[in-house]
Design an enzyme around this catalytic site. Structure first.
Site, short mmCIF file in Angstrom:
data_model
loop_
_atom_site.label_atom_id
_atom_site.label_comp_id
_atom_site.label_asym_id
_atom_site.label_seq_id
_atom_site.Cartn_x
_atom_site.Cartn_y
_atom_site.Cartn_z
N LYS A 112 0.82 -1.21 0.00
CA LYS A 112 0.00 0.00 0.00
C LYS A 112 0.86 1.27 0.00
O LYS A 112 0.43 2.31 -0.47
CB LYS A 112 -0.93 0.02 1.21
CG LYS A 112 -1.86 -1.18 1.35
CD LYS A 112 -2.80 -1.34 0.17
CE LYS A 112 -3.94 -2.29 0.42
NZ LYS A 112 -3.58 -3.71 0.53
C1 LIG Z 1 -4.22 -4.87 0.13
C2 LIG Z 1 -3.40 -6.08 0.08
C3 LIG Z 1 -3.64 -7.09 -0.86
C4 LIG Z 1 -4.79 -7.02 -1.83
O1 LIG Z 1 -4.62 -6.00 -2.78
P1 LIG Z 1 -5.88 -5.47 -3.62
O2 LIG Z 1 -5.36 -4.33 -4.40
O3 LIG Z 1 -6.89 -5.05 -2.58
O4 LIG Z 1 -6.37 -6.59 -4.44
C5 LIG Z 1 -2.78 -8.18 -0.89
N1 LIG Z 1 -1.76 -8.29 -0.01
C6 LIG Z 1 -1.51 -7.34 0.92
C7 LIG Z 1 -0.39 -7.55 1.86
C8 LIG Z 1 -2.31 -6.21 1.00
O5 LIG Z 1 -2.05 -5.27 1.91
#
Ligand SMILES: *Cc1c(COP(=O)(O)O)cnc(C)c1O
Length: 495
Positions: A112
């Site tokens: 993120k």
């Molecule tokens: C948010 C997240 C995901 C999923 O990503 P999306 O964009 O919501 O599909 C996968 N792994 C981790 C560690 C995340 O923080």
């Protein structure tokens, strides 16, 4: 050529990039999508010689066409700096027959950070460009990682406030500790009695509430979103696919123009959609391998063409993927319907009223580049242990879901195309699940003892993000029912 953003539910609602970033969500629950995706008309060999920041500029300037070069370079250079623990920002690591794109080297050690370290700059720049006088209130639902990354990005940013809702019993202990110790006068963190879908629905309802918007405006506030429904998150996420591809070129793993596959551990469908947009820009990607955990609503969708959220919500060891309503899938649905807002709106209405919808045969045919599968809890743990033993590489639970699904894909197809696996979190963020996967004997140890054990096994330094929370004080302890989210927001803002 200027890119205009349109609502997935009403083609008459349009916005510039900066307006779409400010709004977050279109009216009536629609999402902003680019009306066209410009070609990445730069030689891939030239991109292979560029830094992360310069690749980011090449990609983002084509999508965010109302930003000046100076504005965009300022945003990029402010975001991708020493906050990352490596100058390459997103290292590509070759292990166990695949290329792991490590997207967790930012300040909160999950992918993120790739988008949320730049979103505050994009948003403040957008506010300036559009003469916004109100304070911007970032309202965010999190399955664990977005919350901390958004808090870190927006803490003490003038002209902004941030309120994060997380499922009180649905995140890892380290994820929770990271959020509730967040400093910054403009930050609020609220645990809800409910799951991530409840949090996301509550947030979307507030966005769509005209009366609330009026009251907010009178007090000098307006909402925006740090969730991946905001196009200001998706566009920065396109960058690292181009970056990964061009590193493969630079390392001699592929020739410019060769196809690659990507595997993405998926929850809200933002990360994989960014890869799809990168392909539409011209990046040679053959297959999008969509990996789910036991909440395998997407796997079932790719198998059957029916999206059905009417099922049990399962808490897993990959909590950031514990999602039954994958918001960004709507952007793909819109696309495979031939950019048909009416058709998309009809399906999304069915999702709200019946919890499910079915796409047409034509739409299904447009999904040929996607492959979906899932990993059970046992398979996820086995994958962590297996790759640790074979390659001395310790991955987190989300990445393990992806690695397991990749193995299933290769076993089913024999496809040997070079493959990039999106590695979305540091194993230190999910230490307990990771260590217990390697040996159940670790179950008796405390979270921070396990951090030290992980350090011994992996030889990877304990990230600053973990050191920071070892002794940090809890600063947020608000908990509310999922039905009280709006009341909580009103109380935080003094409305
Ligand atoms: C948010 C997240 C995901 C999923 O990503 P999306 O964009 O919501 O599909 C996968 N792994 C981790 C560690 C995340 O923080």
């Amino acid at each position: 050529m200027a890119v205009t953003y349109k609502s997935t539910r009403n083609s008459n609602e349009t916005a510039t990039a900066s307006e779409a970033i400010l709004k977050g969500l279109a009216e009536n629950g629609g999402l902003f999508v680019p009306d066209s995706i410009p070609a990445l008309d730069v030689d891939l060999n030239d991109l292979a010689r560029m830094s992360y920041q310069d690749v980011a500029y090449e990609v983002m300037s084509r999508m965010l066409t109302d930003f000046t070069e100076e504005e965009l370079r300022h945003c990029i250079n402010s975001a991708y700096d020493k906050k990352f623990d490596t100058p390459v920002i997103a290292p590509l690591v070759k292990k166990a027959g695949a290329h792991y794109l490590e997207l967790f080297h930012g300040s909160t050690i999950a992918f993120k950070d790739m988008a949320l370290s730049i979103l505050p700059y994009l948003l403040v720049t957008s506010a300036k460009k559009n003469n916004v006088k109100n304070d911007i209130v970032i309202l965010t639902a999190t399955s664990g990682d977005t919350g901390k990354a958004a808090l870190a990005g927006f803490a003490d940013v003038p002209g902004t406030k941030i309120i994060v809702f997380y499922p009180k019993n649905g995140v890892s202990p380290i994820q929770e500790k990271q959020m509730v110790t967040q400093k910054g006068d403009n930050t609020s963190v609220v645990g809800i009695i409910g799951n991530f879908d409840d949090a996301q629905t509550g947030v979307k309802n507030m966005f769509n509430d005209k009366e609330l918007a009026t009251v907010m405006d009178e007090k000098g506030f307006q909402f925006s979103s740090a969730n991946s429904i905001n196009i200001g998150r998706l566009v920065p996420q396109m960058v690292y696919y181009v970056y990964a591809y061009t590193r493969l070129v630079a390392n001699g793993e592929i020739q410019a123009g060769d196809k690659i596959n990507v595997v993405v551990p998926t929850g809200n469908f933002g990360n994989i959609l960014a890869a799809y947009y990168a392909k539409e820009m011209g990046l040679p990607i053959a297959k999008f391998i969509c990996a789910s955990n036991d909440n395998k609503v997407l796997y079932d969708f790719f198998e059957t063409g029916v999206y059905d959220r009417n099922r049990e919500f399962i808490l897993t060891t990959s909590p950031s993927m514990d999602i039954l309503i994958s918001s960004n899938l709507e952007r793909l649905i819109y696309r495979i319907a031939g950019d048909d807002a009416e058709k998309n709106a009809e399906l999304m209405k069915a999702l709200t009223s019946d919890g499910k919808y079915e796409i047409t045969e034509d739409m299904k045919n447009n999904l040929a580049e996607f492959y979906g599968n899932y990993a059970s809890e046992a398979e996820t743990a086995e994958t962590i242990k297996k790759v640790y033993e074979s390659d001395n590489y310790i991955m987190d639970t989300h990445t393990a879901v992806a690695a397991c699904v990749y193995d299933k894909y290769v076993a089913a197809t024999g496809d040997q195309t070079p493959t990039v696996i999106a590695s979305t979190a540091s194993p230190y963020k999910f230490t307990r699940s990771v260590m217990e996967a390697i040996d159940v004997a670790y179950a008796s140890q405390s979270d921070f003892e396990l951090v030290d054990e992980l350090n011994k096994l992996s030889g990877v330094a304990v990230p600053q993000a973990i050191e920071d929370i070892r002794s940090a004080a809890v600063l947020h302890d608000t908990v509310c029912d999922k039905s009280e989210m709006e009341a909580t927001v009103r109380s935080i803002l003094g409305l």
